[in-house]
Design an enzyme around this catalytic site. Structure first.
Site, PDB file in Angstrom:
ATOM      1  N   ARG A 155      72.889  71.605  -7.683  1.00  0.00           N
ATOM      2  CA  ARG A 155      71.336  71.265  -7.980  1.00  0.00           C
ATOM      3  C   ARG A 155      71.400  69.588  -8.244  1.00  0.00           C
ATOM      4  O   ARG A 155      72.154  68.999  -8.651  1.00  0.00           O
ATOM      5  CB  ARG A 155      70.850  72.000  -9.063  1.00  0.00           C
ATOM      6  CG  ARG A 155      70.873  73.309  -8.925  1.00  0.00           C
ATOM      7  CD  ARG A 155      70.137  73.851 -10.221  1.00  0.00           C
ATOM      8  NE  ARG A 155      70.362  75.396 -10.124  1.00  0.00           N
ATOM      9  CZ  ARG A 155      71.346  76.300 -10.430  1.00  0.00           C
ATOM     10  NH1 ARG A 155      72.391  75.788 -10.629  1.00  0.00           N
ATOM     11  NH2 ARG A 155      71.215  77.686 -10.218  1.00  0.00           N
TER      12      ARG A 155
ATOM     13  N   HIS B 199      74.680  81.069  -8.991  1.00  0.00           N
ATOM     14  CA  HIS B 199      73.652  82.155  -9.002  1.00  0.00           C
ATOM     15  C   HIS B 199      74.349  83.256  -9.755  1.00  0.00           C
ATOM     16  O   HIS B 199      75.321  83.687  -9.578  1.00  0.00           O
ATOM     17  CB  HIS B 199      73.420  82.538  -7.254  1.00  0.00           C
ATOM     18  CG  HIS B 199      72.561  81.613  -6.768  1.00  0.00           C
ATOM     19  ND1 HIS B 199      72.609  81.784  -5.324  1.00  0.00           N
ATOM     20  CD2 HIS B 199      71.899  80.456  -7.206  1.00  0.00           C
ATOM     21  CE1 HIS B 199      71.725  80.632  -5.142  1.00  0.00           C
ATOM     22  NE2 HIS B 199      71.374  79.948  -5.897  1.00  0.00           N
TER      23      HIS B 199
ATOM     24  N   TYR C 231      77.910  91.241 -16.710  1.00  0.00           N
ATOM     25  CA  TYR C 231      79.213  91.376 -17.053  1.00  0.00           C
ATOM     26  C   TYR C 231      80.247  90.929 -15.807  1.00  0.00           C
ATOM     27  O   TYR C 231      81.411  90.834 -16.335  1.00  0.00           O
ATOM     28  CB  TYR C 231      79.429  92.974 -17.033  1.00  0.00           C
ATOM     29  CG  TYR C 231      78.751  93.675 -18.237  1.00  0.00           C
ATOM     30  CD1 TYR C 231      79.403  93.882 -19.320  1.00  0.00           C
ATOM     31  CD2 TYR C 231      77.654  94.368 -18.012  1.00  0.00           C
ATOM     32  CE1 TYR C 231      78.712  94.181 -20.659  1.00  0.00           C
ATOM     33  CE2 TYR C 231      77.012  94.774 -19.046  1.00  0.00           C
ATOM     34  CZ  TYR C 231      77.537  94.904 -20.437  1.00  0.00           C
ATOM     35  OH  TYR C 231      77.137  95.415 -21.480  1.00  0.00           O
TER      36      TYR C 231
END
Length: 410
Positions: free
Chosen positions: A250, A367, A376
């Site tokens: 980003r 992501h 998990y």
């Protein structure tokens, strides 16, 4: 100037500024009972000579100079003389006006926004809190901070937010709109406002995502990379664009990066959790390709003495503007076609099309998968991502040179 050199009254601004002190304090008449007082130490202030209701004369201070200008002092004196003429005590009316001014100040947007910010602070991590107050300080308070919040119209908010649209900071605009809407909601539920002027404005503003993720087509990518390589303006910005293309992080993560986060021996960049805008999560590990290390070493020659990779020009403790990369792309002729965030989309498209594992690509982009799998699946795939991002860096270099490297899965 000496007081003996005064030639006209009311006193001019030049006279007020230039009057020299004497061994003893003195007052010079300005007009209509308003006097300019000069102390031996050079301090200057305004005083009004007025007649009290009992007929006795008295003095009333109107404030120091230059904080209270000649124009403002005469305005205050006129109001207080009117009060005295109506039989009111000027001291009492002065205090009443001060109370009204204070109440008006408390009804302005900035104190309300800071109250909202303080009420929500425990819900945010340190990085999120810093970004929110930073956005308000940078964009909103200079425009609306001292305005009475109930007097700011929906049209004014619309024009303000559209101004942010025109700067190309659509995601920031959307966030600022949301923050300010919440500020007014606080005023509304606490009985200090009836309507929220930002209600419904989002319907007439750009959403931010489409433009924020704008990216060139595969055919246009080589020309973009060459344009970045030839960017003639700020060296650090040129290197920053190169790093954005190599990392696919980003833009804010790169812009706010600190040198202490990079381990050149391990060829790894560790982005801390607090800069990822999440209260709960993992730090993000970014492998460094040979090309990324080369670019970072070049950048270190320019900004290595600072904590930040991209320190601000006026304040080196703060990062460059959140539009710095976007503005550079605009200068290169890519307005509406490519943004800093768009490099992430390009990397995702290329890597997926070349057959790299989707899990590795998603991990590189930081992501998180939805649902239970996202909670998990803690795998970092660091070894695989190191290989993948070195291939990607080589691929971009080949595009610049005019050749294409085809990836073959083993």
């Amino acid at each position: 100037m000496k007081r003996s050199e005064i030639k006209r009254r009311p006193l001019s601004d030049t006279t007020l500024a230039g009057l020299e002190p004497d061994a003893k304090e003195y007052r010079e008449l300005d007009a209509n009972g308003l006097y300019f007082r000069v102390k031996p130490d050079g301090q200057k202030s305004w005083q009004l000579r007025y007649k009290k209701p009992d007929g006795k004369w008295s003095w009333l201070g109107l404030g120091g100079y230059p904080e209270v200008s000649g124009l403002l002092a005469r305005q205050k004196a006129s109001e207080l003389r009117s009060d005295a003429a109506e039989g009111k005590n000027p001291i009492v009316t002065k205090q009443a006006r001060k109370a009204i001014d204070q109440a008006a100040a408390n009804n302005t947007f900035e104190p309300l926004a800071r109250e909202w910010y303080a009420s929500r602070l425990t819900n945010w991590d340190a990085g999120t809190a810093k970004r929110i107050i930073g956005a308000l300080d940078r964009h909103v308070f200079p425009v609306f901070g001292k305005r009475v919040y109930a007097d700011i119209t929906p049209l004014e908010w619309m024009e303000f937010l559209r101004g942010m649209e025109q700067q190309g900071i659509l995601e920031q605009m959307s966030r600022v709109r949301s923050y300010c809407k919440d500020v007014y909601d606080l005023a509304r539920v606490t009985g200090r406002a009836v309507h929220n002027p930002l209600e419904g404005l989002h319907k007439y503003l750009q959403s931010g995502k489409a433009e924020n993720y704008a990216h060139v087509s595969p055919d246009e990518l080589p020309a973009l990379l060459r344009a970045i390589q030839a960017y003639p303006h700020a060296t650090d910005v040129r290197i920053g664009l190169r790093l954005l293309s190599l990392f696919a992080v980003r833009p804010s993560e790169l812009r706010e990066a600190e040198w202490s986060e990079f381990d050149f021996d391990k060829k790894l960049w560790t982005i801390p959790v607090h800069r990822k805008g999440r209260k709960k999560g993992l730090e993000h590990l970014v492998p460094l390709s040979a090309q990324a290390i080369e670019a970072l070493e070049e950048l270190r020659q320019y900004t290595g003495s600072y904590a930040l990779l991209f320190p601000g020009r006026s304040d080196h403790t703060k990062p460059r503007s959140d539009t710095v990369f976007l503005m550079a792309l605009r200068r290169m002729g890519y307005e509406g076609r490519q943004t800093g965030h768009g490099f992430r989309h390009i990397a995702s498209t290329v890597l997926n099309e070349k057959g790299f594992d989707e899990n590795h690509v998603e991990a590189q982009l930081s992501h998180k998968k939805p649902g239970v799998a996202g909670v998990y699946n803690k795998a970092l795939y660091l070894s695989q991502r190191t290989t993948m991002m070195q291939w990607y860096a080589d691929h971009l270099d080949e595009l610049i040179a005019g050749n294409v490297v085809e990836f073959k899965q083993a």
